[in-house]
Write a protein that holds these residues in place. Structure first.
Motif, PDB file in Angstrom:
ATOM      1  N   LYS A 188       0.812  -1.211   0.000  1.00  0.00           N
ATOM      2  CA  LYS A 188       0.000   0.000   0.000  1.00  0.00           C
ATOM      3  C   LYS A 188       0.847   1.262   0.000  1.00  0.00           C
ATOM      4  O   LYS A 188       0.450   2.282  -0.554  1.00  0.00           O
ATOM      5  N   ASP A 189       1.982   1.212   0.647  1.00  0.00           N
ATOM      6  CA  ASP A 189       2.845   2.396   0.693  1.00  0.00           C
ATOM      7  C   ASP A 189       4.211   2.030   0.122  1.00  0.00           C
ATOM      8  O   ASP A 189       4.963   1.261   0.728  1.00  0.00           O
ATOM      9  N   GLU A 190       4.521   2.564  -1.026  1.00  0.00           N
ATOM     10  CA  GLU A 190       5.741   2.173  -1.731  1.00  0.00           C
ATOM     11  C   GLU A 190       7.004   2.601  -0.996  1.00  0.00           C
ATOM     12  O   GLU A 190       7.996   1.870  -0.975  1.00  0.00           O
ATOM     13  N   LEU A 191       7.001   3.786  -0.389  1.00  0.00           N
ATOM     14  CA  LEU A 191       8.201   4.250   0.315  1.00  0.00           C
ATOM     15  C   LEU A 191       8.505   3.372   1.522  1.00  0.00           C
ATOM     16  O   LEU A 191       9.668   3.062   1.794  1.00  0.00           O
ATOM     17  N   ILE A 192       7.487   2.983   2.240  1.00  0.00           N
ATOM     18  CA  ILE A 192       7.713   2.116   3.401  1.00  0.00           C
ATOM     19  C   ILE A 192       8.363   0.806   2.958  1.00  0.00           C
ATOM     20  O   ILE A 192       9.332   0.333   3.568  1.00  0.00           O
ATOM     21  N   TYR A 193       7.832   0.204   1.882  1.00  0.00           N
ATOM     22  CA  TYR A 193       8.418  -1.049   1.401  1.00  0.00           C
ATOM     23  C   TYR A 193       9.829  -0.818   0.863  1.00  0.00           C
ATOM     24  O   TYR A 193      10.758  -1.561   1.194  1.00  0.00           O
ATOM     25  N   TYR A 194       9.984   0.200   0.027  1.00  0.00           N
ATOM     26  CA  TYR A 194      11.295   0.484  -0.575  1.00  0.00           C
ATOM     27  C   TYR A 194      12.357   0.667   0.505  1.00  0.00           C
ATOM     28  O   TYR A 194      13.458   0.103   0.418  1.00  0.00           O
ATOM     29  N   SER A 195      12.051   1.431   1.542  1.00  0.00           N
ATOM     30  CA  SER A 195      13.046   1.740   2.569  1.00  0.00           C
ATOM     31  C   SER A 195      13.332   0.548   3.476  1.00  0.00           C
ATOM     32  O   SER A 195      14.287   0.578   4.259  1.00  0.00           O
ATOM     33  N   GLY A 196      12.533  -0.496   3.347  1.00  0.00           N
ATOM     34  CA  GLY A 196      12.851  -1.738   4.032  1.00  0.00           C
ATOM     35  C   GLY A 196      13.804  -2.612   3.237  1.00  0.00           C
ATOM     36  O   GLY A 196      14.369  -3.572   3.769  1.00  0.00           O
ATOM     37  N   GLN A 197      13.980  -2.295   1.959  1.00  0.00           N
ATOM     38  CA  GLN A 197      14.855  -3.066   1.081  1.00  0.00           C
ATOM     39  C   GLN A 197      16.170  -2.345   0.782  1.00  0.00           C
ATOM     40  O   GLN A 197      17.204  -2.986   0.603  1.00  0.00           O
ATOM     41  N   PHE A 198      16.119  -1.033   0.682  1.00  0.00           N
ATOM     42  CA  PHE A 198      17.308  -0.220   0.411  1.00  0.00           C
ATOM     43  C   PHE A 198      17.531   0.756   1.565  1.00  0.00           C
ATOM     44  O   PHE A 198      16.598   1.102   2.280  1.00  0.00           O
ATOM     45  N   ASN A 199      18.768   1.233   1.690  1.00  0.00           N
ATOM     46  CA  ASN A 199      19.042   2.187   2.760  1.00  0.00           C
ATOM     47  C   ASN A 199      19.197   3.616   2.253  1.00  0.00           C
ATOM     48  O   ASN A 199      19.589   4.507   3.014  1.00  0.00           O
TER      49      ASN A 199
END
Length: 297
Positions: free
Chosen positions: A59-70
């Motif tokens: 649902k929230d792309e930034l939340i997911y993205y920031s869990g994969q990249f730093n």
């Protein structure tokens, strides 16, 4: 990212130039007994650009993205300077250790061309400092047609830029690199002002692979050509970065693009695995998304 795109990448010599001695001298000067900081990411986090990266139901792309990249190279701020409220919202969605690398707005670099931009710079800085510990480094990317004839304007801008705010510079016009005197003046200015010199690895502009650092920070913008050679190019970068780390590199900011954004996360995962193996780092490798088995294997 279409800058430097070529019709046939197979004819390009993608070899990484030798690092000039002056870069090694600079790194040795700043060498310290501390771990190198390492940040790797993409340019955007939206689903349109990172096809196949997000699992179904995110649902929230930034939340997911920031869990994969730093880290994220925040190109969105090039088109519109963020508001303080927007910065605080972005910051709140990301975990500890995440870093934002916002691009200065085009009203400063392209439309204003560094003239009469004090208010615009102040608005951008006042907003983005609210990233606080999550602010990595902003970068100023000049238009292709911004030439050394306007060196004094660049000099005044950098000397007048808010002190203590981390900044990198990317100049693109070939005249900055073709004349050794011009290049030397540019690098001297960046060293004097503590501004990091951006390296760009893209097919059609090999002159931007100058390998000249002006701070103990490597800010690299890598542009894949949507070609099988993209992977070998990243492996070659790891070999160079290993030498720089041994010489005293303190920070690495490495952002992966493609001319057509299809596999940037895949390329990043490949790069991170090689970094961890060769440099002894322990950076998180993006996981395989549920919707596309095998993408990251």
């Amino acid at each position: 990212m279409k800058f430097g795109q070529v019709p046939d990448p197979s004819v390009i010599d993608f070899s990484i130039p030798e690092t000039p001695e002056v870069t090694f001298d600079l790194l040795n000067h700043y060498k310290a007994d501390q771990p190198m900081e390492l940040y790797v990411g993409c340019a955007k986090w939206n689903k349109t650009d990172l096809k196949g990266f997000y699992p179904k139901g995110v649902k929230d792309e930034l939340i997911y993205y920031s869990g994969q990249f730093n880290a994220i190279e925040l190109n969105a701020t090039f088109y519109n300077s963020p508001t303080p409220q927007q910065v605080e919202t972005w910051k709140a969605k990301t975990p500890p250790g995440f870093r934002f690398f916002p691009k200065l707005p085009q009203t400063i670099s392209h439309f204003g061309r560094l003239l009469n931009t004090d208010e615009k710079v102040r608005d951008f800085v006042d907003a983005t400092v609210l990233f606080e510990e999550k602010l990595g480094m902003a970068f100023l990317q000049m238009h292709d047609n911004y030439k050394p004839k306007d060196f004094r304007r660049l000099e005044d801008f950098l000397h007048g830029f808010p002190k203590g705010y981390p900044l990198a510079l990317e100049v693109r016009n070939q005249e900055w690199f073709s004349d050794p005197v011009v290049s030397k003046n540019l690098y001297t200015l960046l060293e004097e002002t503590g501004v990091t010199n951006v390296l760009v690895d893209t097919a059609g502009r090999r002159d931007m692979m100058h390998m000249r650092l002006t701070t103990p920070v490597a800010f690299v913008r890598y542009v894949g050509a949507n070609h099988p050679s993209d992977y070998a190019r990243l492996e070659n970068w790891v070999a160079t970065l290993k030498k720089w780390k041994e010489a005293g590199l303190q920070k690495l900011f490495f952002f992966i693009h493609q001319n057509v954004e299809l596999e940037s996360p895949l390329l990043a995962a490949h790069f991170i695995r090689n970094l961890n193996r060769e440099l002894g780092t322990d950076l998180h490798v993006p996981v395989r998304p549920e919707i596309q088995p095998g993408l990251f294997s």
